[in-house]
Design a protein around this motif. Structure first.
Motif, PDB file in Angstrom:
ATOM      1  N   GLN A  29       0.839  -1.198   0.000  1.00  0.00           N
ATOM      2  CA  GLN A  29       0.000   0.000   0.000  1.00  0.00           C
ATOM      3  C   GLN A  29       0.870   1.243   0.000  1.00  0.00           C
ATOM      4  N   ILE A  51      -0.764  13.240   8.150  1.00  0.00           N
ATOM      5  CA  ILE A  51      -2.144  13.110   8.621  1.00  0.00           C
ATOM      6  C   ILE A  51      -2.270  11.839   9.446  1.00  0.00           C
ATOM      7  N   TYR A  52      -1.663  10.780   8.934  1.00  0.00           N
ATOM      8  CA  TYR A  52      -1.701   9.504   9.648  1.00  0.00           C
ATOM      9  C   TYR A  52      -1.090   9.626  11.037  1.00  0.00           C
ATOM     10  N   GLU A  55      -3.504  11.541  13.373  1.00  0.00           N
ATOM     11  CA  GLU A  55      -4.659  10.737  13.757  1.00  0.00           C
ATOM     12  C   GLU A  55      -4.271   9.625  14.714  1.00  0.00           C
ATOM     13  N   ASN A  83     -10.407  -0.050  15.675  1.00  0.00           N
ATOM     14  CA  ASN A  83     -10.860  -0.128  14.287  1.00  0.00           C
ATOM     15  C   ASN A  83     -10.339   1.035  13.472  1.00  0.00           C
ATOM     16  N   GLN A  84     -10.443   2.206  14.093  1.00  0.00           N
ATOM     17  CA  GLN A  84      -9.965   3.387  13.383  1.00  0.00           C
ATOM     18  C   GLN A  84      -8.474   3.286  13.114  1.00  0.00           C
ATOM     19  N   VAL A  86      -6.639   0.613  12.886  1.00  0.00           N
ATOM     20  CA  VAL A  86      -6.381  -0.402  11.862  1.00  0.00           C
ATOM     21  C   VAL A  86      -6.691   0.162  10.479  1.00  0.00           C
ATOM     22  N   GLY A  87      -7.798   0.867  10.399  1.00  0.00           N
ATOM     23  CA  GLY A  87      -8.178   1.462   9.122  1.00  0.00           C
ATOM     24  C   GLY A  87      -7.138   2.438   8.614  1.00  0.00           C
ATOM     25  N   SER A  88      -6.710   3.328   9.513  1.00  0.00           N
ATOM     26  CA  SER A  88      -5.694   4.305   9.113  1.00  0.00           C
ATOM     27  C   SER A  88      -4.410   3.620   8.706  1.00  0.00           C
ATOM     28  N   SER A  90      -3.965   0.776   7.533  1.00  0.00           N
ATOM     29  CA  SER A  90      -4.073   0.101   6.240  1.00  0.00           C
ATOM     30  C   SER A  90      -3.929   1.096   5.100  1.00  0.00           C
ATOM     31  N   SER A  91      -4.225   2.346   5.384  1.00  0.00           N
ATOM     32  CA  SER A  91      -4.189   3.335   4.311  1.00  0.00           C
ATOM     33  C   SER A  91      -2.781   3.666   3.858  1.00  0.00           C
ATOM     34  N   ILE A  92      -1.838   3.609   4.791  1.00  0.00           N
ATOM     35  CA  ILE A  92      -0.477   3.950   4.372  1.00  0.00           C
ATOM     36  C   ILE A  92       0.405   2.719   4.269  1.00  0.00           C
ATOM     37  N   ARG A  98      -0.684  -2.481  12.027  1.00  0.00           N
ATOM     38  CA  ARG A  98      -1.985  -3.100  11.830  1.00  0.00           C
ATOM     39  C   ARG A  98      -2.040  -4.488  12.443  1.00  0.00           C
ATOM     40  N   GLU A 109     -11.651  -7.752  23.381  1.00  0.00           N
ATOM     41  CA  GLU A 109     -12.873  -8.535  23.220  1.00  0.00           C
ATOM     42  C   GLU A 109     -13.096  -9.470  24.389  1.00  0.00           C
TER      43      GLU A 109
END
Lengths: 154, 526
Positions: A29, A51-52, A55, A83-84, A86-88, A90-92, A98, A109
């Motif tokens: 990615q 930005i990453y 955040e 979740n957030q 992990v999402g972020s 994954s973006s970079i 992750r 959990e």
């Protein structure tokens, strides 16, 4: 002479990136990000990664605050933050960050507080490692641009 | 068309609470020459969309957002604005994907998203537009346009290749093509839809049972036995085929060998051997239909352990099995002893009865890793299975029509697209459609969506091709279904005929997420 500087720096950059890929710190990615960078957005990768960082640090701070609270019980919130993150990540292409989030998530959990704290530590560690590597990369890149700039005067 | 074609200026609205992704997607979409608007909040996105009703062609939204659930946004957009919506998430768990499809998403992309996935989003816009035209113009004059889109889509799919997220869509195109072929077929004229109400289906089942072995039961015989004057042989024939397919799916699920005895087994006290062999394994296939077999277990009163496992796994199957299947089993209940119901009855309220049961039951059956992983995976895998079935074979269609088997025909249109999983979305939609204008609107909308169903009441093939997984139909259906669903639950006569545990189970069907939360409340040993 100056040309060599550029080439050397480029070689350093490549070596660093290769190493990061091999370690699994980054994945493809990140390459996609690099490919998106073009003349209309010459600092695209740099911007996105910053930005990453912003955040992620917010999220990590929140996670720590949550877990440090003695009366903490909101595991669901932990899950949401994760979740957030992990999402972020994954973006970079921050693959290791992750991945370590997964263990953290399992602990959350199971409502396992000590497990969560450990998970958080691991994530924080990986995150900071990545951040340092990115800083090094950007420094090299900046030097390379300067060297290249000198080589090709406008 | 060349590979990689993208219409310039396609207006895309991207909604994502993650600023990193927002920036990346914006860049990627710009590279596709699309016109991009980004938005970090769902409410903001809705505002933008409502402000400029025709301002956007497609919406891409993340599933997890802080201010509003992505699925809710999806519903709003789909129903109010009728725009194609693509969902995105880092979570590719099948249940989530299914939820997206149920709520009407055109597609579900996994993060990290690839350029090639974004390059083809225009196809959704085009398909939707095409459908709108179809609805307006009616079914007649369509071959030309549809052929074009299909040819082009095929070209794109074949050329563009590896879009995993599009896997389902490819199949959509297949049956869409078939649909159009059938539409041009003169024999498939509009026929009045027969709505198979609960009573009617019951008559049907009784007739089938009376005749005995499934093979011998022909439509003519069944029709005669049913003694329903307005029913035609064709109606019975198509219903019979669906019923048979449903049974064969049940068979597969139960891992029973004997097909011909299938119908019989379910409706009457079974042979112990068959059921025992089929029931014991906690695996996916037996689980799904364990209610059927467990009911039978009770009827035969086999030894306690299987009984316990039956009763315990019931909640699982009740929760996770699509309600459509459950409803069809309602038809089978009457022959069973009341003891079966009694033991299942406590399970109405999901958490409590489970807790009240002796713990040993749980330890033996409920808490096995296979079953606990079940909770999170069963619904998706079940639905997946059904999805596959719907797509690959006509058999899938059975599940669709099982629903209509038992719903009171207050709204007669587009029953075909009703499906169990969307019943789950119905639960979600309960609150949504409490707004009366919305549900009316959605019904009107779904009316306009109804393009193919009316043609195919008689023709089985096309019935079955209308998989409930068509995203577009789903969207239209959700509102309507909710309406019907409410009707169903408010129809007291119908309810009184159903064993209480089943209709409570239906109404209260929690979705997998909810269920795992319930489970967390101490049912599972972690």
């Amino acid at each position: 002479m100056l040309g060599l500087g550029v080439d050397r720096l480029q070689a350093d950059i490549n070596r660093l990136l290769t190493s990061l890929f091999h370690q699994g710190v980054l994945d493809e990615q990140f390459l996609q990000l690099q490919q998106l960078q073009d003349d209309t957005s010459p600092t695209f990768v740099y911007d996105v990664i910053n930005i990453y960082f912003d955040e992620s640090e917010k999220l990590l701070r929140n996670l720590r605050l949550l877990l440090m609270d003695r009366e903490f019980s909101d595991y669901k919130k932990i899950g949401l933050h994760l979740n957030q993150l992990v999402g972020s990540s994954s973006s970079i292409g921050a693959r290791r960050v992750r991945n370590v989030c997964a263990a953290f998530r399992s602990a959350s959990e199971l409502n396992n507080r000590p497990g969560c704290l450990r998970g958080l530590e691991v994530v924080e560690h990986e995150y900071h490692y990545l951040k340092n590597m990115m800083h090094e990369l950007f420094q090299l890149e900046q030097q390379r641009l300067l060297a290249a700039g000198v080589r090709y005067p406008v | 068309m060349e590979k990689g074609f993208t219409p310039v200026g396609l207006r895309v609205l991207v909604v994502d609470d993650d600023p990193t992704w927002l920036k990346i997607l914006e860049k990627m979409l710009k590279k596709c020459s699309y016109e991009v608007t980004t938005c970090g909040l769902a409410r903001e996105a809705l505002r933008l969309l409502r402000e400029r009703k025709d301002g956007y062609d497609i919406v891409i939204s993340d599933v997890n957002m802080p201010d509003m659930d992505g699925f809710k946004l999806l519903e709003h957009v789909g129903l109010e604005l009728d725009l194609p919506v693509i969902m995105m998430s880092v979570d590719g768990e099948t249940s989530r994907v299914m939820k997206g499809v149920q709520h009407g998403a055109c597609d579900y992309l996994l993060k990290p998203i690839r350029m090639k996935e974004l390059k083809i989003i225009w196809q959704h816009v085009l398909r939707k537009k095409l459908q709108e035209v179809k609805d307006i113009e009616g079914s007649c004059c369509y071959e030309g346009g549809a052929d074009w889109i299909i040819r082009n889509d095929e070209a794109h799919f074949l050329g563009g290749g590896e879009d995993v997220s599009f896997g389902k869509r490819r199949k959509d195109f297949d049956f869409e093509k078939k649909l159009l072929q059938d539409e041009s077929d003169p024999s498939s004229s509009k026929k009045a839809r027969v709505v198979w109400s609960f009573e009617l289906h019951q008559k049907f089942v009784n007739a089938v049972n009376q005749i005995g072995c499934d093979h011998k039961a022909g439509p003519k015989k069944i029709l005669d036995l049913m003694n329903v004057p307005w029913l035609t042989r064709e109606n019975v024939a198509s219903h019979l085929q669906k019923y048979r397919l449903y049974l064969s799916r049940l068979e597969k699920g139960k891992e029973l060998k004997c097909y011909s005895g299938g119908a019989k087994n379910i409706d009457s006290p079974p042979k112990d051997a068959d059921l025992n062999s089929g029931h014991q394994s906690p695996g996916k296939s037996s689980y799904a239909f364990s209610v059927g077999s467990s009911l039978l277990h009770k009827a035969t009163e086999t030894d306690p352990k299987p009984l316990a496992s039956a009763s315990v796994s019931d909640p699982n199957s009740d929760v996770h099995m699509p309600p459509k299947a459950k409803k069809t089993r309602i038809g089978f209940d009457p022959p069973l002893s009341s003891t079966a119901f009694d033991s299942l009855l406590p399970w109405n309220d999901v958490p409590d009865p489970l807790e009240s049961k002796p713990p040993i039951l749980y330890e033996n059956n409920f808490l096995q890793p296979s079953q606990s992983s079940y909770v999170s995976n069963s619904a998706p895998s079940l639905m997946e299975e059904e999805m596959k079935l719907s797509y690959e074979t006509p058999a899938g269609g059975t599940c669709v029509n099982a629903d209509e088997f038992l719903k009171s025909p207050t709204v007669t249109l587009q029953d075909l697209d009703l499906s169990a999983p969307s019943a789950i979305s119905c639960m979600k939609l309960q609150e949504f459609s409490s707004n009366v204008t919305n549900s009316t609107e959605s019904i009107l909308r779904s009316l306009s969506w109804e393009f193919p169903e009316s043609h195919h009441s008689g023709s089985l093939d096309t019935d079955l091709d209308f998989s409930w997984l068509q995203g577009e139909h789903f969207l239209a259906n959700t509102g309507l279904q909710n309406f019907q669903f409410q009707d169903y639950s408010s129809s007291t006569s119908l309810l009184s005929e159903l064993p209480p545990h089943l209709w409570f189970g239906n109404e209260r069907l929690p979705d997998p997420d909810e269920y795992s939360l319930l489970v967390d409340q101490g049912l599972f040993i972690s």
